[in-house]
Scaffold this motif. Structure first.
Motif: not given
Ligand SMILES: Cc1ncc(COP(=O)(O)O)c(C=O)c1O
Length: 912
Positions: A378-384, A587-589, A594-602
């Protein structure tokens, strides 16, 4: 293994029964020799059984040449007692796997005290601690009389300090090497000596049929490297070593040698090779994060951080919660930490052992990069979705995909362009999205000049119910229309497929590798140019839709992402998930990721989850092949038992490919794995060509024909028989086999189904006419009075933003936030005639919410969607209790007409 149905081509269940059938063959031989000893069977029967087993037994280290030779000698000497005793011992050692550790199992005589270490046992000494065991395939051109001597040479290389123990398995041809790689799940490495023949010395039809699966390699000079490449394709996790008598430098320099871990000059020290083999296995065995966590747990550490449960003192000293400590054991608490130092690492910004563990997972799963995720797919999808899409980007997405994708679009502001899966109305479920619908969506965007806005195609592979896409074909054809499209494949259920040569080509990463190879092949451009010439200047949409499009290899940017719930199909703890990346533009994304990890990961990720992802990878790299093979074998056994048991088959059936995939998507005419006409060649053809295949491990068991709806039947299995299952539909339940299942599970399930069927049978036989009529009516209602499945209608004009005339994408984010405006929303109950009046005379009903019934679990309404008559009919017929986003007491949450009018006024008009 039984004889193939026709010619040289084995049936698919025989192919998959290869590993498990071995146990059956040994049980059969144990029984035969026992009966021979008792005088109720003949020596000829035993000889015949032995002869049948011999070709495949040669692919396994145990019982091996010596013990098999001893059995044969005893049979030839007419010594039934001795043969029976030895066969029983071998059978037991195989069943309990004790031969991996117990030297005595390798000796002809049970009570033998001393065993020469160069001839027999895999263990160095009987007292030593457990060391993981594996087998090494040695492909050699040496005559078979020399094999025992060669095997002894290998064994002499063992040293007490070796971390693992292995046995050599010698084969003498290309075909045998291939068959051994298929049939022996214990192999971890292959040593190829140059100079071996192509054909097997055995003319066993089953082997030939297996060897056919390797394709038709030319028995030419490049045979050695060709074998390496073939083995790598079948089992990429194996370490391959080449021993050459000459040209080592030339071989090592050739591009084909990339499949090899190392090339050795044959006359050099064997010890180097032995050490390389152990090192190769050690590299897979290594679990950097888990190892450090284990070390960490053993250290005396004072914690002044915010995790009182760490070290367990507050638990074990408590009178009130000590049972928790006793239940989980002290290790869990010793291994808990909120620290990212002291041998641990940070999941949010890994630089140490988590980074290393992720790199190893990337290698194992065929990706360039992997992100470990501790809150499920659920989180992996939102991150991607967040990392790859920006507001205004268009995503072609399966409307039936998991809700995390839809929520991801809300978060990112991307505009979903929904494409529909084919419906399976009679079972109240959806299939997968036909490629033509995806291409049509892309062509529509192109015709309206907005193709540049299409960023991603987002699909579920395989679907909940087991529909597998032709991932390669989907990507190639879409790339032919837009060469820089990103693909997000939600393989929540399908992570295990990487470890089956049968399923791998239809995974995201498997297909990406095949496409990558194709892109690198100079012949590909010619294929593309030829097709362009045939298509002419301006091919019509209908021509493009009906042609298997070839992309321009010069323009393609291969950008493939996969998410998988490692916890759903491998040995990870609940919520352990991975996000796999194979993207030439990563490399372009990367910063966005990293932002997506920061957004979603506890910021407090669970250490045990991370460790379990590390360990799950280790397991799959070392034994995933056999485990997945077993899961498929279990599924085929269940399918067969249900189909063939007269009582079960009277009330239940498991849907085969012909019921799950409409004929138009089975272009090869494939019927099912268990169809009498199906053989390995037929299945291979289907896997290569058909638009959709069925994952054999996902079994839709129709229970409506027994008078149960899915929810009822699920409850019955859980409450009365302790059988838990996956999902339900109106008239079916979904059973799933996985790497954890055994044949005892099959036996239990079959017994349960027999019991339920026989009770039902009895009830109907004894209940008289009324009971029969009530049963028939119930079956009819479940199987025939099924609601039509509603398609996505369209977004209301207020939420279409600048969508064109031919496409139906929408601004789901604004739709979502419209629900926050309480004054702009209203509720109407489903049963209220106002709903029907509005459907007839307007104003349109527009959903303010996601409405997601479980089952089936896809959103039948998304925010901003105009609600159609079909959707209301479906909702009214729906007999499930759990509907997320819908409160029966309040009714449907709708965006009020005046709020919509205000929004329409504010929506920018598209230039004509
Ligand atoms: C297709 C699909 N994707 C994603 C998910 C979510 O996965 P997880 O439970 O790991 O969060 C599911 C869950 O059932 C699913 O079916």
């Amino acid at each position: 293994m039984s004889k193939p149905a026709s010619g040289h081509t084995a049936r698919i269940d025989q192919f998959f029964a290869g590993l498990g059938a071995r146990g059956d063959q040994w049980s059969h031989l144990v029984e035969l020799t026992q009966r021979w000893a008792d005088g109720t069977s003949s020596r000829t029967d035993v000889e015949a059984a032995l002869a049948e087993m011999t070709p495949t037994e040669e692919f396994h280290a145990y019982p091996g040449l010596q013990l098999m030779g001893a059995v044969r000698d005893q049979v030839a000497a007419n010594d039934a007692r001795a043969a029976s005793t030895l066969v029983r011992r071998i059978g037991r050692a195989l069943l309990t796997r004790s031969f991996r550790q117990h030297a005595g199992d390798w000796d002809v005589h049970e009570d033998a005290e001393s065993v020469a270490s160069d001839v027999l046992p895999p263990s160095l000494a009987r007292s030593e601690a457990h060391r993981p065991y594996f087998e090494v395939l040695v492909v050699t051109g040496a005559p078979s009389v020399r094999w025992p001597g060669l095997a002894a040479e290998w064994r002499r290389l063992r040293r007490p300090q070796d971390g693992f123990i292995y046995e050599p398995v010698l084969v003498g041809s290309f075909e045998d090497a291939f068959c051994a790689a298929i049939l022996n799940p214990d192999l971890a490495a292959v040593v190829i000596h140059e100079g071996f023949p192509f054909r097997s010395r055995r003319d066993a039809p089953v082997l030939r049929s297996l060897a056919e699966a390797a394709g038709k390699p030319e028995p030419a000079a490049q045979k050695t490297l060709q074998l390496a490449q073939t083995l790598k394709r079948v089992r990429p996790e194996l370490d391959l070593y080449l021993l050459s008598n000459g040209r080592v430098e030339e071989l090592a320099g050739s591009p084909a040698s990339m499949a090899l871990r190392r090339v050795f000059y044959a006359v050099e020290e064997l010890l180097e090779l032995h050490l390389a083999i152990l090192e190769g296995v050690q590299e897979r065995f290594e679990t950097p994060f888990f190892n450090n966590l284990k070390k960490y747990a053993q250290r005396p550490i004072g914690t002044f951080h915010a995790l009182p449960i760490a070290r367990g003192k507050s638990v074990f000293k408590s009178d009130w919660i000590r049972d928790m400590g006793e239940f989980y054991g002290p290790t869990l608490f010793l291994a808990e930490s909120s620290a990212t130092t002291g041998g641990l690492d940070s999941l949010l910004e890994p630089t140490g052992n988590i980074k290393k563990a992720q790199e190893m997972a990337a290698r194992a799963f065929g990706a360039d990069h992997v992100f470990f995720v501790t809150n499920g797919t659920s989180t992996s999808n939102k991150m991607a979705v967040q990392a790859l899409l920006a507001p205004g980007d268009i995503v072609i997405v399966d409307r039936n995909c998991h809700k995390s994708h839809h929520y991801g679009m809300v978060l990112s502001g991307a505009q979903p362009l929904y494409v529909e899966a084919f419906p399976m109305t009679e079972y109240s479920m959806y299939g997968a999205v036909p490629l033509k619908s995806i291409k049509q969506a892309l062509l529509n965007l192109k015709s309206e000049g907005r193709l540049h806005r299409a960023k991603m195609v987002d699909l579920t592979n395989c679907t909940f119910d087991g529909h597998i896409y032709h991932t390669r074909r989907v990507m190639e054809e879409c790339l032919a229309i837009k060469p820089d499209l990103i693909f997000l494949w939600d393989e929540a259920w399908f992570g295990f497929a990487r470890f089956s040569p049968f399923l791998r080509p239809r995974t995201a990463m498997g297909a990406a590798h095949d496409i990558e190879r194709w892109l690198a092949d100079p012949a590909s451009l010619a294929q593309y140019e030829k097709q362009q010439a045939e298509l002419g200047n301006k091919p019509s949409d209908s021509v493009l839709l009906n042609t298997r499009l070839i992309p321009d290899p010069r323009k393609v940017k291969l950008r493939v992402y996969q998410t998988n719930s490692t916890h759903k199909s491998m040995s990870a703890l609940r919520q352990g998930s991975m996000l796999l990346v194979k993207d030439v533009e990563f490399h372009t994304v990367e910063a966005q990721f990293h932002e997506a990890v920061f957004t979603h990961a506890s910021t407090s990720p669970n250490q045990q989850l991370i460790a379990s992802l590390d360990v799950a990878r280790r397991q799959m790299e070392l034994e995933g092949y056999g485990l997945v093979h077993n899961a498929i074998e279990v599924a085929l056994a269940i399918r067969q038992a249900v189909a063939e048991h007269p009582l079960i088959a009277k009330y239940f059936r498991i849907l085969g490919a012909e019921a799950m995939v409409p004929a138009e998507y089975r272009q090869t005419g494939f019927v099912d794995y268990l169809d009498p006409k199906s053989n390995w060649a037929v299945v291979r053809h289907s896997l290569q060509e058909d638009e959709f295949c069925l994952d054999p491990t996902r079994m839709t068991l129709v229970c409506g024909t027994a008078g149960y709806d899915g929810t009822q039947f699920k409850g019955l299995l859980a409450n009365r028989y302790n059988v838990q299952l996956n999902k339900t539909s109106r008239n079916s339940v979904l059973l799933q086999s996985n790497i954890n299942n055994t044949r005892s599970d099959v036996a239990h399930l079959v017994r349960v189904l027999v019991e339920i069927s026989s009770e039902l049978d009895q009830r109907l036989a004894q209940g008289g006419r009324n009971v029969r009529l009530a049963f028939d009516a119930r079956v009819k209602s479940l199987m025939h009075d099924v609601p039509d499945l509603p398609n996505f209608s369209h977004f209301h004009a207020a939420f279409r933003k600048d969508a064109g005339k031919r496409t139906n994408e929408g601004d789901i984010r604004s739709g979502f936030y419209s629900a926050y405006d309480a004054a702009g929303c209203e509720y109407i109950r489903l049963a209220d005639p106002e709903i029907d009046r509005r459907l007839k005379n307007g104003p349109e009903l527009v959903s303010a919410n996601f409405v997601i019934p479980y089952p089936p679990g896809f959103p039948i309404m998304v925010p901003g969607q105009v609600i159609s008559q079909e959707t209301i009919d479906f909702m009214r017929k729906l007999d499930v209790k759990e509907i997320h986003g819908y409160d029966a007491a309040e009714g449907l949450k709708l965006v009020r007409a005046d709020a919509l009018a205000k929004r329409v006024g504010s929506v920018p008009k598209r230039a004509a």
